[in-house]
Design a protein around this motif. Structure first.
Motif, PDB file in Angstrom:
ATOM      1  N   GLN A   1      25.503 -24.836  22.405  1.00  0.00           N
ATOM      2  CA  GLN A   1      25.300 -23.565  21.716  1.00  0.00           C
ATOM      3  C   GLN A   1      26.659 -22.898  21.548  1.00  0.00           C
ATOM      4  OE1 GLN A   1      22.196 -21.294  23.765  1.00  0.00           O
ATOM      5  NE2 GLN A   1      21.386 -23.230  24.569  1.00  0.00           N
ATOM      6  N   PRO A   2      26.907 -22.267  20.420  1.00  0.00           N
ATOM      7  CA  PRO A   2      28.232 -21.697  20.163  1.00  0.00           C
ATOM      8  C   PRO A   2      28.699 -20.758  21.280  1.00  0.00           C
ATOM      9  CG  PRO A   2      26.944 -21.701  18.158  1.00  0.00           C
ATOM     10  CD  PRO A   2      26.012 -22.113  19.255  1.00  0.00           C
TER      11      PRO A   2
ATOM     12  N   ASN B   1      22.258 -19.834  14.263  1.00  0.00           N
ATOM     13  CA  ASN B   1      23.521 -20.573  14.110  1.00  0.00           C
ATOM     14  C   ASN B   1      23.338 -21.750  13.147  1.00  0.00           C
ATOM     15  OD1 ASN B   1      25.213 -19.268  16.434  1.00  0.00           O
ATOM     16  ND2 ASN B   1      23.290 -19.817  17.418  1.00  0.00           N
ATOM     17  N   ARG B   2      22.539 -21.556  12.119  1.00  0.00           N
ATOM     18  CA  ARG B   2      22.173 -22.664  11.235  1.00  0.00           C
ATOM     19  C   ARG B   2      23.395 -23.288  10.556  1.00  0.00           C
ATOM     20  NH1 ARG B   2      17.695 -21.420   8.582  1.00  0.00           N
ATOM     21  NH2 ARG B   2      18.071 -23.028   7.009  1.00  0.00           N
ATOM     22  N   THR B   3      24.364 -22.477  10.166  1.00  0.00           N
ATOM     23  CA  THR B   3      25.559 -23.039   9.521  1.00  0.00           C
ATOM     24  C   THR B   3      26.331 -23.916  10.487  1.00  0.00           C
ATOM     25  OG1 THR B   3      25.724 -21.135   8.038  1.00  0.00           O
ATOM     26  CG2 THR B   3      27.699 -22.484   8.322  1.00  0.00           C
ATOM     27  N   PHE B   4      26.464 -23.450  11.729  1.00  0.00           N
ATOM     28  CA  PHE B   4      27.164 -24.236  12.753  1.00  0.00           C
ATOM     29  C   PHE B   4      26.479 -25.587  12.953  1.00  0.00           C
ATOM     30  CE2 PHE B   4      27.300 -25.612  17.203  1.00  0.00           C
ATOM     31  CZ  PHE B   4      28.668 -25.765  17.393  1.00  0.00           C
ATOM     32  N   TYR B   5      25.144 -25.581  13.102  1.00  0.00           N
ATOM     33  CA  TYR B   5      24.449 -26.839  13.371  1.00  0.00           C
ATOM     34  C   TYR B   5      24.410 -27.752  12.151  1.00  0.00           C
ATOM     35  CZ  TYR B   5      23.262 -25.036  17.927  1.00  0.00           C
ATOM     36  OH  TYR B   5      23.348 -24.554  19.204  1.00  0.00           O
ATOM     37  N   ALA B   6      24.361 -27.175  10.979  1.00  0.00           N
ATOM     38  CA  ALA B   6      24.438 -28.007   9.769  1.00  0.00           C
ATOM     39  C   ALA B   6      25.805 -28.682   9.677  1.00  0.00           C
ATOM     40  CB  ALA B   6      24.176 -27.148   8.539  1.00  0.00           C
TER      41      ALA B   6
ATOM     42  N   LEU C   1      17.676 -29.141  10.964  1.00  0.00           N
ATOM     43  CA  LEU C   1      17.527 -28.040  11.907  1.00  0.00           C
ATOM     44  C   LEU C   1      16.374 -28.283  12.877  1.00  0.00           C
ATOM     45  CD1 LEU C   1      18.219 -24.897   9.681  1.00  0.00           C
ATOM     46  CD2 LEU C   1      19.767 -26.056  11.265  1.00  0.00           C
ATOM     47  N   ASP C   2      15.345 -29.009  12.433  1.00  0.00           N
ATOM     48  CA  ASP C   2      14.242 -29.347  13.334  1.00  0.00           C
ATOM     49  C   ASP C   2      14.702 -30.322  14.417  1.00  0.00           C
ATOM     50  OD1 ASP C   2      12.328 -27.724  12.183  1.00  0.00           O
ATOM     51  OD2 ASP C   2      11.648 -29.257  10.772  1.00  0.00           O
ATOM     52  N   ILE C   3      15.631 -31.202  14.062  1.00  0.00           N
ATOM     53  CA  ILE C   3      16.165 -32.136  15.060  1.00  0.00           C
ATOM     54  C   ILE C   3      16.810 -31.358  16.206  1.00  0.00           C
ATOM     55  CG2 ILE C   3      17.921 -33.906  15.493  1.00  0.00           C
ATOM     56  CD1 ILE C   3      17.407 -34.907  12.614  1.00  0.00           C
ATOM     57  N   TRP C   4      17.666 -30.413  15.857  1.00  0.00           N
ATOM     58  CA  TRP C   4      18.313 -29.598  16.896  1.00  0.00           C
ATOM     59  C   TRP C   4      17.272 -28.816  17.685  1.00  0.00           C
ATOM     60  CZ3 TRP C   4      23.237 -30.219  18.241  1.00  0.00           C
ATOM     61  CH2 TRP C   4      24.161 -30.691  17.302  1.00  0.00           C
ATOM     62  N   ARG C   5      16.321 -28.210  16.994  1.00  0.00           N
ATOM     63  CA  ARG C   5      15.315 -27.386  17.675  1.00  0.00           C
ATOM     64  C   ARG C   5      14.511 -28.206  18.672  1.00  0.00           C
ATOM     65  NH1 ARG C   5      10.139 -27.039  16.925  1.00  0.00           N
ATOM     66  NH2 ARG C   5      10.214 -28.076  14.883  1.00  0.00           N
TER      67      ARG C   5
ATOM     68  N   GLY D   1      14.075 -22.340  18.549  1.00  0.00           N
ATOM     69  CA  GLY D   1      14.117 -22.078  17.115  1.00  0.00           C
ATOM     70  C   GLY D   1      14.988 -20.891  16.775  1.00  0.00           C
ATOM     71  N   GLU D   2      14.958 -19.858  17.598  1.00  0.00           N
ATOM     72  CA  GLU D   2      15.774 -18.667  17.351  1.00  0.00           C
ATOM     73  C   GLU D   2      17.264 -19.005  17.441  1.00  0.00           C
ATOM     74  OE1 GLU D   2      14.499 -15.860  20.223  1.00  0.00           O
ATOM     75  OE2 GLU D   2      12.723 -15.223  19.084  1.00  0.00           O
ATOM     76  N   ILE D   3      17.625 -19.798  18.438  1.00  0.00           N
ATOM     77  CA  ILE D   3      19.041 -20.157  18.603  1.00  0.00           C
ATOM     78  C   ILE D   3      19.540 -20.982  17.428  1.00  0.00           C
ATOM     79  CG2 ILE D   3      20.617 -21.584  19.978  1.00  0.00           C
ATOM     80  CD1 ILE D   3      19.115 -20.592  22.455  1.00  0.00           C
ATOM     81  N   VAL D   4      18.751 -21.960  17.009  1.00  0.00           N
ATOM     82  CA  VAL D   4      19.159 -22.804  15.879  1.00  0.00           C
ATOM     83  C   VAL D   4      19.224 -21.981  14.594  1.00  0.00           C
ATOM     84  CG1 VAL D   4      18.527 -24.787  14.466  1.00  0.00           C
ATOM     85  CG2 VAL D   4      18.313 -24.909  16.955  1.00  0.00           C
TER      86      VAL D   4
END
Length: 292
Positions: A130-131, A202-207, A172-176, A196-199
């Motif tokens: 997590q960032p 930070n959706r741009t970071f995980y993408a 994003l579902d993979i990370w979640r 889900g809230e964390i992903v």
């Protein structure tokens, strides 16, 4: 056209260098004065997601260059080696406001080693996938070691998530789904919506992270075994806190008051014996689901 960071290390470096609030910097400086030989300080958690420091703790990791810098107490140093990290509580007054901090202490070497799946359960690498933010680095070498460790954490987390998610899952579902599994390895799992809230936050970071990591081999993982190991380690950390959690009584009292609305007044005995008092209050925290 700027397509973002050229590699995963550049992405992590950019994220670690994010701007920080004056509150985070103030309490990090306050804590560092008590641990002068700190190689690096990381901030993570809700204080970086816009939650007011008036209602939450600031979470920090203090990473030491040498084992003897973790604590002056030989028992505490041994405990940090056996079941890292050691956790402490600190508070300070800044402009008439009380800032509260829960901070972990361990060596930088031990921290980096536990970002690999072969040497640790998800307690470390899921947190630092997590960032986070690098509040302090004693020199460029420490900064580079931190970046490399966080790269390992993010890569390990993504590989574990790939092994968890069904084929053709959205990125994003993979990370979640991966984070949901890691939360189940804790003694007290997070609420079902937290991953889900964390992903999403930070959706741009995980993408970007998924794009830069590419298509690694999924991590072979038995979540049943990791859940058992994780809960046993969480219990060991809870028991260890009876002897190492300095400031535990004040932390426990504040935490119970925050979640119950009932004022906790420490007795003279509790103030004279803060470690034992903190441990006596820990079951109330665990029962209320407030231990983190």
């Amino acid at each position: 056209m700027d397509n973002g960071p050229a590699n995963i290390a550049a992405l992590i470096a950019e994220t670690l260098d994010r701007p920080l609030s004056a509150d985070v910097r103030a309490i990090a400086d306050h804590v560092r004065k008590q641990h002068e030989r700190t190689a690096a300080i990381l901030a993570y958690g809700s204080c970086l997601r816009g939650v007011s420091t008036d209602v939450t703790l600031i979470d920090l990791y203090l990473l030491m260059e040498r084992d003897q810098d973790v604590s002056n107490n030989p028992l505490n140093r041994w405990a940090a080696r056996l079941v890292p990290p050691n956790v402490y509580y600190a508070e300070m007054t800044e402009a008439g406001r009380t800032l509260r901090c829960k901070y972990a202490v361990m060596t930088l070497e031990a921290f980096a080693r536990r970002m690999h799946p072969q040497t640790s359960n998800p307690y470390f690498w899921a947190r630092f996938a997590q960032p986070a933010a690098l509040v302090h680095a004693s020199n460029e070498r420490s900064r580079e070691r931190i970046i490399a460790a966080i790269v390992d954490a993010v890569t390990t987390m993504y590989r574990a998530a790939l092994a968890t998610a069904p084929a053709r899952s959205e990125m994003l579902d993979i990370w979640r789904l991966g984070f949901e599994e890691t939360y189940r390895t804790e003694l007290r799992p997070e609420a079902g919506h937290r991953a889900g809230e964390i992903v999403a936050a930070n959706r741009t970071f995980y993408a970007d992270a998924a794009r830069l990591i590419g298509k690694p081999e999924a991590l072979p993982v038995s979540w049943k075994q990791r859940r058992l190991a994780g809960k046993l380690l969480s219990l060991a950390r809870l028991l260890k806190a009876a002897f190492t959690f300095e400031g535990g009584a004040s932390y426990a009292a504040w935490k119970i008051e925050r979640h119950s609305g009932k004022k906790i007044v420490l007795s003279p005995w509790q103030k004279r014996h803060p470690v034992l008092a903190g441990f006596m209050l820990l079951p109330r925290l665990l029962w209320r689901g407030t231990i983190k």
